[in-house]
Design an enzyme around this catalytic site. Structure first.
Site, PDB file in Angstrom:
ATOM      1  N   ALA A 124      -3.909   7.406  -5.356  1.00  0.00           N
ATOM      2  CA  ALA A 124      -2.527   6.928  -5.419  1.00  0.00           C
ATOM      3  C   ALA A 124      -2.593   5.432  -5.706  1.00  0.00           C
ATOM      4  O   ALA A 124      -2.735   4.614  -4.801  1.00  0.00           O
ATOM      5  CB  ALA A 124      -1.808   7.211  -4.111  1.00  0.00           C
ATOM      6  N   GLY A 136       0.818  -1.207   0.000  1.00  0.00           N
ATOM      7  CA  GLY A 136       0.000   0.000   0.000  1.00  0.00           C
ATOM      8  C   GLY A 136       0.845   1.246   0.000  1.00  0.00           C
ATOM      9  O   GLY A 136       2.059   1.201  -0.201  1.00  0.00           O
ATOM     10  N   ASN A 137       0.209   2.379   0.232  1.00  0.00           N
ATOM     11  CA  ASN A 137       0.920   3.648   0.301  1.00  0.00           C
ATOM     12  C   ASN A 137       0.247   4.535   1.345  1.00  0.00           C
ATOM     13  O   ASN A 137      -0.740   4.140   1.971  1.00  0.00           O
ATOM     14  CB  ASN A 137       0.975   4.323  -1.075  1.00  0.00           C
ATOM     15  CG  ASN A 137      -0.404   4.541  -1.658  1.00  0.00           C
ATOM     16  OD1 ASN A 137      -1.218   5.294  -1.116  1.00  0.00           O
ATOM     17  ND2 ASN A 137      -0.693   3.882  -2.780  1.00  0.00           N
ATOM     18  N   ARG A 138       0.767   5.736   1.519  1.00  0.00           N
ATOM     19  CA  ARG A 138       0.326   6.604   2.614  1.00  0.00           C
ATOM     20  C   ARG A 138      -0.806   7.543   2.234  1.00  0.00           C
ATOM     21  O   ARG A 138      -1.166   8.443   3.007  1.00  0.00           O
ATOM     22  CB  ARG A 138       1.514   7.420   3.120  1.00  0.00           C
ATOM     23  CG  ARG A 138       2.586   6.583   3.808  1.00  0.00           C
ATOM     24  CD  ARG A 138       3.835   7.406   4.071  1.00  0.00           C
ATOM     25  NE  ARG A 138       3.531   8.654   4.748  1.00  0.00           N
ATOM     26  CZ  ARG A 138       4.345   9.700   4.802  1.00  0.00           C
ATOM     27  NH1 ARG A 138       5.494   9.652   4.182  1.00  0.00           N
ATOM     28  NH2 ARG A 138       3.989  10.791   5.449  1.00  0.00           N
ATOM     29  N   SER A 139      -1.408   7.370   1.083  1.00  0.00           N
ATOM     30  CA  SER A 139      -2.475   8.280   0.668  1.00  0.00           C
ATOM     31  C   SER A 139      -3.674   8.184   1.607  1.00  0.00           C
ATOM     32  O   SER A 139      -4.175   7.099   1.889  1.00  0.00           O
ATOM     33  CB  SER A 139      -2.919   7.959  -0.754  1.00  0.00           C
ATOM     34  OG  SER A 139      -4.033   8.747  -1.114  1.00  0.00           O
TER      35      SER A 139
END
Length: 413
Positions: free
Chosen positions: A281, A215-218
């Protein structure tokens, strides 16, 4: 200093009806929020409402007179319920009791609020608050259905602990949901009325096994700000969200988790669309193979084989304005221009995620807008809602350049 953006509530007169529910105390916070957003709030209180909260409190909050008595003689001659009805852009009744809902459904007019409701041509929004059994009673539900048939909008009560101690549906809806519904109503005649706008938000999650994911931090904040801004300008908004955030009121939402799911949702949503804004994102890679069971920790080094996720923007083509975001940590403008050219976008929004106050999980953003026609505009640090409004301004300019005639019906030529 970052200022709050101007919203569709700015300068609008809202008649706020308060009835005799235990939730009447929450109307003070609602009136305060509307006033701080720039609305002029004319409060109308029933006799029962005044047993729960004082008119003095509402007058101090709104800095305007509070209407309580149909028989009170005003300082200057006017028929008060008529003047209130004519001034209002929206009549909001929050909280609304079963008794008031029954009156409105039956067309009764025996107090200042019910006479104003009958006299106004403004749209009406009702937020009920009552005991769960009263709300679920067939008589109440029939009255609500009758009012919905007449075009009245309802902000459904939420579940939670009630005054009786029970847990059930009857609590006044969250203020954000009520204000969001008001904003959607007020935006109906906005400059994007008749437009269909598709917006993606949040960060996708690509599973590795039943527990773990890439995943990512969005946070989805930028995408959600764009959703609210487009809604407030009258657009029909479809939000495709990979975020857990609750959807803004007045928009359709499609929940997704992975890039592949988002690709399918976007392909369906853009049919007949005027604008696609890819603010999500989207993960660039996914596991080549997803384990059916949770991978156990071992002393050995683990190797993960990845493959590219589908390129959603590359595949989403049509006669609509296409907007992408470029979140970069280096070579901001060069990388953003490359994305603009590679995906043949109309507009790319570039932001440096390493800069303080910009990028993921913040309430502000510092972006540069680069358009297909060679234009480039660097914005100062703004709230994400302010950025959203500037992005929509740029989209409308591009649409006009492309011969977009649409406002209330005609599409892109």
């Amino acid at each position: 200093m970052i200022k709050s953006p101007m919203t569709v509530l700015q300068g609008k007169t809202i008649a706020l009806g308060i009835t005799g529910s235990i939730a009447a105390f929450k109307a003070a916070e609602l009136a305060s929020a509307l006033t701080q957003a720039g609305a002029m709030v004319d409060v109308i209180m029933t006799e029962a409402a005044q047993r729960f909260i004082s008119p003095v409190t509402l007058r101090a909050i709104t800095h305007r007179q509070v209407a309580t008595d149909m028989w009170e003689v005003p300082a200057k001659f006017e028929i008060e319920h008529i003047s209130l009805a004519e001034a209002a852009k929206v009549l909001l009744i929050a909280p609304a009791t079963a008794n008031t809902i029954a009156k409105l459904a039956g067309g009764l007019a025996d107090d200042l609020l019910s006479t104003t409701a009958l006299a106004t041509k403004a749209p009406m929004v009702i937020a009920p608050a009552m005991n769960d059994d009263m709300y679920a009673h067939p008589a109440t539900q029939q009255n609500i259905a009758r009012l919905k048939e007449r075009g009245v909008l309802f902000v459904e009560p939420s579940f939670g602990r009630l005054a009786s101690g029970k847990i059930g549906q009857g609590r006044l809806a969250k203020l954000e949901e009520i204000i969001g519904t008001l904003s959607a109503v007020l935006g109906r005649e906005g400059e994007l009325a008749g437009w269909k706008v598709v917006i993606t938000a949040g960060g996708t999650r690509e599973p590795l096994d039943p527990v773990r994911y890439l995943g990512n931090r969005s946070s989805g904040k930028m995408g959600y700000a764009l959703v609210e801004a487009a809604r407030d300008r009258g657009a029909r908004v479809i939000l495709i969200s990979a975020s857990d955030r609750p959807a803004p009121a007045g928009v359709a939402v499609v929940r997704v988790e992975t890039a592949s799911q988002m690709q399918v949702a976007v392909a369906e949503a853009v049919m007949g669309a005027d604008v696609l804004i890819m603010a999500a994102a989207v993960a660039d890679y996914q596991a080549k193979e997803v384990a059916a069971q949770k991978k156990k920790k071992t002393d050995e080094t683990q190797y993960l084989e990845l493959k590219r996720t589908p390129d959603i923007l590359q595949g989403a083509r049509g006669h609509f304005v296409r907007v992408g975001f470029a979140a970069e940590s280096e070579d901001l403008i060069a990388n953003a221009r490359h994305k603009l050219d590679e995906k043949e976008l109309d507009l790319v929004i570039a932001n440096d995620i390493t800069e303080f106050g910009s990028g993921f999980e913040t309430d502000t953003n510092h972006v540069t807008m680069i358009s297909r026609d060679g234009g480039m505009e660097a914005l100062p640090l703004l709230t994400k809602r302010e950025v959203a409004d500037r992005v929509l301004d740029a989209i409308m300019r591009l649409a006009r350049l492309r011969g977009k005639k649409k406002n209330h019906g005609e599409g892109l030529e």
